[in-house]
Design a protein around this motif. Structure first.
Motif, PDB file in Angstrom:
ATOM      1  N   MET A   1       0.770  -1.311   0.017  1.00 36.90           N
ATOM      2  CA  MET A   1       0.149   0.020  -0.017  1.00 36.90           C
ATOM      3  C   MET A   1       0.975   1.155  -0.012  1.00 36.90           C
ATOM      4  O   MET A   1       1.997   1.268   0.798  1.00 36.90           O
ATOM      5  N   THR A   2       0.700   2.294  -1.007  1.00 36.02           N
ATOM      6  CA  THR A   2       1.256   3.409  -0.976  1.00 36.02           C
ATOM      7  C   THR A   2       0.893   4.353   0.132  1.00 36.02           C
ATOM      8  O   THR A   2      -0.027   4.260   0.672  1.00 36.02           O
ATOM      9  N   ILE A   3       1.928   5.598   0.159  1.00 36.86           N
ATOM     10  CA  ILE A   3       1.565   6.199   1.386  1.00 36.86           C
ATOM     11  C   ILE A   3       0.156   7.018   1.126  1.00 36.86           C
ATOM     12  O   ILE A   3      -0.812   7.441   2.119  1.00 36.86           O
ATOM     13  N   TYR A   4      -0.169   7.301  -0.224  1.00 33.85           N
ATOM     14  CA  TYR A   4      -1.393   7.927  -0.717  1.00 33.85           C
ATOM     15  C   TYR A   4      -2.399   7.142  -0.376  1.00 33.85           C
ATOM     16  O   TYR A   4      -3.525   7.560  -0.080  1.00 33.85           O
ATOM     17  N   GLU A   5      -2.361   5.759  -0.608  1.00 32.70           N
ATOM     18  CA  GLU A   5      -3.561   4.923  -0.528  1.00 32.70           C
ATOM     19  C   GLU A   5      -3.733   4.642   1.137  1.00 32.70           C
ATOM     20  O   GLU A   5      -5.000   4.711   1.252  1.00 32.70           O
ATOM     21  N   LEU A   6      -2.815   4.623   1.876  1.00 31.07           N
ATOM     22  CA  LEU A   6      -2.941   4.779   3.430  1.00 31.07           C
ATOM     23  C   LEU A   6      -3.782   5.949   3.855  1.00 31.07           C
ATOM     24  O   LEU A   6      -4.897   5.791   4.667  1.00 31.07           O
ATOM     25  N   ALA A   7      -3.316   7.203   3.383  1.00 35.26           N
ATOM     26  CA  ALA A   7      -3.936   8.431   3.737  1.00 35.26           C
ATOM     27  C   ALA A   7      -5.227   8.322   3.310  1.00 35.26           C
ATOM     28  O   ALA A   7      -6.388   8.729   3.997  1.00 35.26           O
ATOM     29  N   GLU A   8      -5.702   7.759   2.144  1.00 33.18           N
ATOM     30  CA  GLU A   8      -7.064   8.035   1.530  1.00 33.18           C
ATOM     31  C   GLU A   8      -7.886   6.853   2.472  1.00 33.18           C
ATOM     32  O   GLU A   8      -8.785   7.217   2.578  1.00 33.18           O
ATOM     33  N   ARG A   9      -7.275   5.789   2.652  1.00 32.50           N
ATOM     34  CA  ARG A   9      -8.296   4.664   3.227  1.00 32.50           C
ATOM     35  C   ARG A   9      -8.715   5.419   4.937  1.00 32.50           C
ATOM     36  O   ARG A   9      -9.696   5.196   5.438  1.00 32.50           O
ATOM     37  N   THR A  10      -7.401   6.225   5.334  1.00 33.53           N
ATOM     38  CA  THR A  10      -7.678   6.713   6.633  1.00 33.53           C
ATOM     39  C   THR A  10      -8.683   7.538   6.687  1.00 33.53           C
ATOM     40  O   THR A  10      -9.396   7.802   7.599  1.00 33.53           O
ATOM     41  N   ASN A  11      -8.455   8.601   5.837  1.00 34.11           N
ATOM     42  CA  ASN A  11      -9.616   9.606   5.409  1.00 34.11           C
ATOM     43  C   ASN A  11     -10.942   9.224   5.428  1.00 34.11           C
ATOM     44  O   ASN A  11     -11.973   9.656   5.793  1.00 34.11           O
ATOM     45  N   ASN A  12     -11.141   8.234   4.460  1.00 32.55           N
ATOM     46  CA  ASN A  12     -12.379   7.511   4.123  1.00 32.55           C
ATOM     47  C   ASN A  12     -12.734   7.045   5.567  1.00 32.55           C
ATOM     48  O   ASN A  12     -14.319   6.864   5.714  1.00 32.55           O
ATOM     49  N   THR A  13     -12.320   6.287   6.197  1.00 28.88           N
ATOM     50  CA  THR A  13     -12.648   5.687   7.457  1.00 28.88           C
ATOM     51  C   THR A  13     -13.024   6.921   8.406  1.00 28.88           C
ATOM     52  O   THR A  13     -14.231   6.887   9.342  1.00 28.88           O
ATOM     53  N   ALA A  14     -12.398   8.139   8.525  1.00 33.13           N
ATOM     54  CA  ALA A  14     -12.757   9.157   9.389  1.00 33.13           C
ATOM     55  C   ALA A  14     -13.933   9.877   8.821  1.00 33.13           C
ATOM     56  O   ALA A  14     -15.060   9.979   9.751  1.00 33.13           O
ATOM     57  N   TYR A  15     -14.681   9.666   7.705  1.00 33.49           N
ATOM     58  CA  TYR A  15     -15.818  10.462   7.204  1.00 33.49           C
ATOM     59  C   TYR A  15     -16.637   9.419   7.280  1.00 33.49           C
ATOM     60  O   TYR A  15     -18.012   9.734   7.824  1.00 33.49           O
ATOM     61  N   GLN A  16     -16.398   8.084   7.437  1.00 35.24           N
ATOM     62  CA  GLN A  16     -17.409   6.952   7.801  1.00 35.24           C
ATOM     63  C   GLN A  16     -17.827   7.121   9.132  1.00 35.24           C
ATOM     64  O   GLN A  16     -19.269   7.041   9.535  1.00 35.24           O
ATOM     65  N   ILE A  17     -16.711   7.352  10.244  1.00 39.41           N
ATOM     66  CA  ILE A  17     -17.225   7.393  11.407  1.00 39.41           C
ATOM     67  C   ILE A  17     -17.982   8.834  11.598  1.00 39.41           C
ATOM     68  O   ILE A  17     -18.884   8.674  12.417  1.00 39.41           O
ATOM     69  N   LEU A  18     -17.734   9.914  11.260  1.00 43.89           N
ATOM     70  CA  LEU A  18     -18.609  11.115  11.335  1.00 43.89           C
ATOM     71  C   LEU A  18     -20.131  10.691  10.669  1.00 43.89           C
ATOM     72  O   LEU A  18     -20.791  11.338  11.560  1.00 43.89           O
ATOM     73  N   ARG A  19     -20.111  10.143   9.559  1.00 41.06           N
ATOM     74  CA  ARG A  19     -21.645   9.837   9.101  1.00 41.06           C
ATOM     75  C   ARG A  19     -22.309   8.770  10.310  1.00 41.06           C
ATOM     76  O   ARG A  19     -23.356   9.143  10.401  1.00 41.06           O
ATOM     77  N   GLU A  20     -21.639   7.837  10.754  1.00 40.51           N
ATOM     78  CA  GLU A  20     -22.239   7.014  11.539  1.00 40.51           C
ATOM     79  C   GLU A  20     -22.600   7.580  13.083  1.00 40.51           C
ATOM     80  O   GLU A  20     -23.694   7.400  13.259  1.00 40.51           O
ATOM     81  N   LEU A  21     -22.123   8.416  13.395  1.00 42.99           N
ATOM     82  CA  LEU A  21     -22.098   9.288  14.563  1.00 42.99           C
ATOM     83  C   LEU A  21     -23.009  10.467  14.516  1.00 42.99           C
ATOM     84  O   LEU A  21     -23.502  11.224  15.368  1.00 42.99           O
ATOM     85  N   LYS A  22     -23.235  10.685  13.106  1.00 46.11           N
ATOM     86  CA  LYS A  22     -23.936  12.147  12.617  1.00 46.11           C
ATOM     87  C   LYS A  22     -23.379  13.251  13.514  1.00 46.11           C
ATOM     88  O   LYS A  22     -24.224  14.225  13.708  1.00 46.11           O
ATOM     89  N   LEU A  23     -22.077  13.297  13.508  1.00 48.95           N
ATOM     90  CA  LEU A  23     -21.523  14.208  14.311  1.00 48.95           C
ATOM     91  C   LEU A  23     -21.650  15.676  14.031  1.00 48.95           C
ATOM     92  O   LEU A  23     -22.021  16.618  14.718  1.00 48.95           O
ATOM     93  N   LEU A  24     -21.544  15.934  12.531  1.00 46.74           N
ATOM     94  CA  LEU A  24     -21.592  17.340  12.161  1.00 46.74           C
ATOM     95  C   LEU A  24     -23.206  17.768  12.312  1.00 46.74           C
ATOM     96  O   LEU A  24     -23.477  19.148  12.729  1.00 46.74           O
ATOM     97  N   GLU A  25     -23.992  16.695  12.182  1.00 48.13           N
ATOM     98  CA  GLU A  25     -25.507  17.209  12.131  1.00 48.13           C
ATOM     99  C   GLU A  25     -25.874  17.442  13.631  1.00 48.13           C
ATOM    100  O   GLU A  25     -26.406  18.439  14.102  1.00 48.13           O
ATOM    101  N   ARG A  26     -25.286  16.640  14.602  1.00 50.82           N
ATOM    102  CA  ARG A  26     -25.475  16.977  16.059  1.00 50.82           C
ATOM    103  C   ARG A  26     -25.017  18.151  16.593  1.00 50.82           C
ATOM    104  O   ARG A  26     -25.673  18.954  17.347  1.00 50.82           O
ATOM    105  N   TRP A  27     -23.605  18.559  16.113  1.00 51.85           N
ATOM    106  CA  TRP A  27     -23.048  19.922  16.387  1.00 51.85           C
ATOM    107  C   TRP A  27     -23.875  21.195  15.970  1.00 51.85           C
ATOM    108  O   TRP A  27     -23.871  22.148  16.725  1.00 51.85           O
ATOM    109  N   LYS A  28     -24.469  20.862  14.911  1.00 45.17           N
ATOM    110  CA  LYS A  28     -25.225  21.981  14.279  1.00 45.17           C
ATOM    111  C   LYS A  28     -26.222  22.568  14.912  1.00 45.17           C
ATOM    112  O   LYS A  28     -26.639  23.736  15.050  1.00 45.17           O
ATOM    113  N   GLU A  29     -26.711  21.689  16.023  1.00 44.67           N
ATOM    114  CA  GLU A  29     -27.783  22.013  16.647  1.00 44.67           C
ATOM    115  C   GLU A  29     -27.174  23.030  17.881  1.00 44.67           C
ATOM    116  O   GLU A  29     -27.862  23.763  18.616  1.00 44.67           O
ATOM    117  N   VAL A  30     -25.837  23.162  18.056  1.00 44.42           N
ATOM    118  CA  VAL A  30     -25.081  23.851  19.094  1.00 44.42           C
ATOM    119  C   VAL A  30     -24.525  25.154  18.572  1.00 44.42           C
ATOM    120  O   VAL A  30     -24.573  26.005  19.131  1.00 44.42           O
TER     121      VAL A  30
END
Length: 200
Positions: A1-30
């Motif tokens: 796995m190249t460094i770019y592929e590792l970074a992209e995979r990590t970034n995609n997982t981050a966005y998956q977690i944000l979606r699962e927790l609905k974190l941006l939407e929840r904080w928009k209430e604040v």
């Protein structure tokens, strides 16, 4: 796995977690949530997500409501807060730990701050850094961050890597260690890429 592929995979997982927790939407209430740090620049190596949330008047209870919703998710294994309004940070810090399905533990750092926070704030670096990045500097940053993560006991704020690579043409881990020894900075920083400062 190249460094770019590792970074992209990590970034995609981050966005998956944000979606699962609905974190941006929840904080928009604040307030106004802004994704900052490595996830915003697509420079992720470590399993860390950083956010800043801006509101009229920060208070701890508002964040508790967000955490209370998130901890219902079975992958959230810890949550805490620290009131730092009376320190130089001038904000309320919230943290969650999330154990991903692959077993990797993620840290989510969230700062609740006032709209008129005097700074420095990570939100102010997002667009300037994205503008300054090139393919060459992106690769150097990712490689240096990866080696930092693999070096036992070495903890370095990512912003130091960005400054070294973008402003001072550092291109390797060894060069970075020399650069860091000569730039023993601590505390909050208002650094922005030199090319952006010249145009301000």
């Amino acid at each position: 796995m190249t460094i770019y592929e590792l970074a992209e995979r990590t970034n995609n997982t981050a966005y998956q977690i944000l979606r699962e927790l609905k974190l941006l939407e929840r904080w928009k209430e604040v307030g106004e949530p802004i994704l900052v740090g490595a996830a915003a620049y697509r420079l992720m190596i470590s399993p860390d997500i950083d956010m800043e949330i801006y509101c009229e008047m920060p208070n701890a209870s508002a964040g508790f409501e967000v955490l209370a919703q998130c901890v219902k998710h079975p992958n959230v294994i810890a949550a805490k807060y620290v009131d730092l309004l009376d320190t130089e940070d001038q904000g309320i810090y919230y943290q969650m730990k999330y154990r991903h399905d692959d077993g990797i533990e993620w840290k989510l750092d969230m700062w609740l701050m006032a709209h008129d926070h005097p700074g420095p704030c990570a939100r102010d670096l997002v667009e300037p850094l994205k503008t300054a990045l090139t393919d060459e500097t992106r690769r150097s940053i990712l490689e240096i961050k990866q080696q930092i993560g693999q070096t036992l006991g070495l903890k370095v704020p990512s912003i130091q890597v960005y400054e070294a690579v973008i402003d001072d043409n550092v291109r390797s881990f060894d060069q970075f260690l020399i650069w860091q020894a000569a730039h023993n900075a601590s505390g909050l920083t208002r650094w922005k890429p030199e090319s952006v400062r010249k145009n301000d």
